[in-house]
Design an enzyme around this catalytic site. Structure first.
Site, mmCIF file in Angstrom:
data_model
loop_
_atom_site.group_PDB
_atom_site.id
_atom_site.type_symbol
_atom_site.label_atom_id
_atom_site.label_comp_id
_atom_site.label_asym_id
_atom_site.label_seq_id
_atom_site.Cartn_x
_atom_site.Cartn_y
_atom_site.Cartn_z
ATOM 1 N N SER A 1 2.786 -2.136 10.340
ATOM 2 C CA SER A 1 4.223 -2.098 10.617
ATOM 3 C C SER A 1 4.945 -3.414 10.334
ATOM 4 O O SER A 1 5.866 -3.782 11.061
ATOM 5 C CB SER A 1 4.473 -1.650 12.068
ATOM 6 O OG SER A 1 3.970 -0.345 12.268
ATOM 7 N N GLU B 1 -7.229 4.429 7.241
ATOM 8 C CA GLU B 1 -7.129 5.865 6.958
ATOM 9 C C GLU B 1 -8.393 6.374 6.263
ATOM 10 O O GLU B 1 -8.814 7.507 6.473
ATOM 11 C CB GLU B 1 -5.859 6.143 6.134
ATOM 12 C CG GLU B 1 -4.627 6.061 7.030
ATOM 13 C CD GLU B 1 -3.412 5.413 6.400
ATOM 14 O OE1 GLU B 1 -3.284 5.426 5.172
ATOM 15 O OE2 GLU B 1 -2.577 4.879 7.165
ATOM 16 N N HIS C 1 -9.758 0.803 4.263
ATOM 17 C CA HIS C 1 -8.498 1.014 4.986
ATOM 18 C C HIS C 1 -8.734 1.948 6.179
ATOM 19 O O HIS C 1 -9.581 2.843 6.111
ATOM 20 C CB HIS C 1 -7.448 1.617 4.045
ATOM 21 C CG HIS C 1 -6.104 1.664 4.691
ATOM 22 N ND1 HIS C 1 -5.721 2.704 5.486
ATOM 23 C CD2 HIS C 1 -5.091 0.774 4.709
ATOM 24 C CE1 HIS C 1 -4.502 2.451 5.962
ATOM 25 N NE2 HIS C 1 -4.102 1.291 5.502
ATOM 26 N N GLY D 1 1.626 2.178 10.744
ATOM 27 C CA GLY D 1 2.525 3.333 10.639
ATOM 28 C C GLY D 1 3.155 3.739 11.954
ATOM 29 O O GLY D 1 3.737 4.814 12.065
ATOM 30 N N ASN E 1 0.868 -1.175 0.000
ATOM 31 C CA ASN E 1 0.000 0.000 0.000
ATOM 32 C C ASN E 1 0.905 1.225 0.000
ATOM 33 O O ASN E 1 1.445 1.599 1.043
ATOM 34 C CB ASN E 1 -0.907 -0.037 1.243
ATOM 35 C CG ASN E 1 -1.828 1.161 1.320
ATOM 36 O OD1 ASN E 1 -1.866 1.987 0.412
ATOM 37 N ND2 ASN E 1 -2.566 1.259 2.418
ATOM 38 N N GLU F 1 -5.992 -5.253 10.154
ATOM 39 C CA GLU F 1 -4.986 -4.227 10.414
ATOM 40 C C GLU F 1 -5.351 -3.453 11.676
ATOM 41 O O GLU F 1 -6.131 -2.488 11.614
ATOM 42 C CB GLU F 1 -4.921 -3.246 9.241
ATOM 43 C CG GLU F 1 -4.537 -3.875 7.914
ATOM 44 C CD GLU F 1 -3.945 -2.831 6.975
ATOM 45 O OE1 GLU F 1 -2.741 -2.894 6.720
ATOM 46 O OE2 GLU F 1 -4.677 -1.942 6.542
ATOM 47 N N LYS G 1 0.118 4.187 -0.420
ATOM 48 C CA LYS G 1 -0.575 5.372 0.118
ATOM 49 C C LYS G 1 -0.299 6.589 -0.776
ATOM 50 O O LYS G 1 -0.174 6.432 -1.984
ATOM 51 C CB LYS G 1 -0.172 5.601 1.581
ATOM 52 C CG LYS G 1 -0.323 4.312 2.418
ATOM 53 C CD LYS G 1 -0.265 4.536 3.891
ATOM 54 C CE LYS G 1 -0.426 3.190 4.607
ATOM 55 N NZ LYS G 1 -0.521 3.312 6.042
HETATM 56 P P1 PGA Z 1 2.357 0.257 7.634
HETATM 57 O O1 PGA Z 1 0.933 0.420 6.904
HETATM 58 O O2 PGA Z 1 2.961 -1.031 7.103
HETATM 59 O O3 PGA Z 1 3.140 1.451 7.223
HETATM 60 O O4 PGA Z 1 2.085 0.174 9.095
HETATM 61 C C1 PGA Z 1 0.094 -0.679 6.717
HETATM 62 C C2 PGA Z 1 -1.174 -0.255 6.054
HETATM 63 O O5 PGA Z 1 -1.649 0.854 6.323
HETATM 64 O O6 PGA Z 1 -1.746 -1.002 5.233
#
Ligand code: PGA
Length: 245
Positions: free
Chosen positions: A208, A94, A92, A168, A10, A162, A12
């Site tokens: 992460s 976000e 997601h 993140g 991803n 997740e 982003k």
């Molecule tokens: P991250 O993001 O690996 O940077 O924690 C995962 C995600 O948002 O799918």
């Protein structure tokens, strides 16, 4: 039943043609023994699909719930498919927590994307206060139910667990924490959808994931792959793709 390991990247809202082009070149040269899908920013979907080797899938990071119309700023599954892209990430954290998308909207988007032939990486996960309040199961089951109510063909769906507190933050869930929730989600699918779906659907972990944490997570019985944010922008992504190889 064996479930093919599935890894989503991803990206982003990161990268430009130069940096993504370099990343794509590195990925194209890598050995891949899993289903891998890269989630590109919508403006780079065409670019990514044209440069990325056919051994990789490409995903949009979101889409809307109708084919076309007066919805400024949105893209539809039909447009995504028109760019040769076959996947979309929906729900997601976000989208849920920064942009306020509701379970209901995510359900409608899931139904529309599937009806239009996209595969869906459907994301769910609890926030830190929900985990600390002991309601992780309640939250992820409720999110999964809305998705399940909108799915007819589970072969086109990958469920991404997740935990919001792990995204993140550098705080990866422990392999035991991930396995515990994945196992419960599979049991939920068995009770509420079917045993066949519970056995065949890939439940991937996100939050992460790094080269250092991927192998132990991948060794868990119900962890069928990953959704990777930060590390998917680095050459390390290839290590994560091959965590199970
Ligand atoms: P991250 O993001 O690996 O940077 O924690 C995962 C995600 O948002 O799918």
């Amino acid at each position: 039943m064996s479930r093919k390991f599935f890894v989503g990247g991803n990206w982003k809202m990161n990268g430009d043609k130069k940096s993504l082009g370099e990343l794509i070149e590195t990925l194209n040269g890598g050995k891949v023994d899993a289903n891998v899908v890269c989630g590109a920013p919508s403006i780079y979907l065409d670019f990514t699909r044209s440069k990325l080797d056919a051994k990789f899938g490409v995903a949009a990071q979101n889409c809307y719930k109708v084919p076309k119309g007066a919805f400024t700023g949105e893209i539809s599954p039909a447009m995504i498919k028109d760019c040769g892209v076959n996947w979309v990430i929906l729900g997601h954290s976000e989208r849920r927590h920064v942009f306020g998308e509701s379970d209901e909207l995510i359900g409608q988007k899931t139904a529309h994307a599937l009806e239009n032939g996209l595969g869906v990486i459907a994301c769910i996960g609890e926030k830190l206060d929900e985990r600390e309040g002991g309601i992780t199961e309640k939250v992820v089951f409720a999110q999964t139910k809305v998705i399940a109510d909108n799915v007819k063909d589970w072969s086109k769906v990958v469920l991404a667990y997740e935990p919001v507190w792990a995204i993140g933050t550098g705080k990866t869930a422990s392999p035991q924490q991930a396995q515990e929730v994945h196992e419960k989600l599979r049991a939920w699918l068995k009770t509420n959808v079917s045993e066949a779906v519970a056995n065949s659907v890939r439940i991937i972990y996100g939050g992460s994931v790094t080269g250092a944490t991927c192998k132990e997570l991948a060794s868990q019985k119900d962890v069928d792959g990953f959704l990777v944010g930060g590390a998917s922008l680095k050459p390390e992504f290839i290590e994560i793709i091959n965590a199970k190889a």
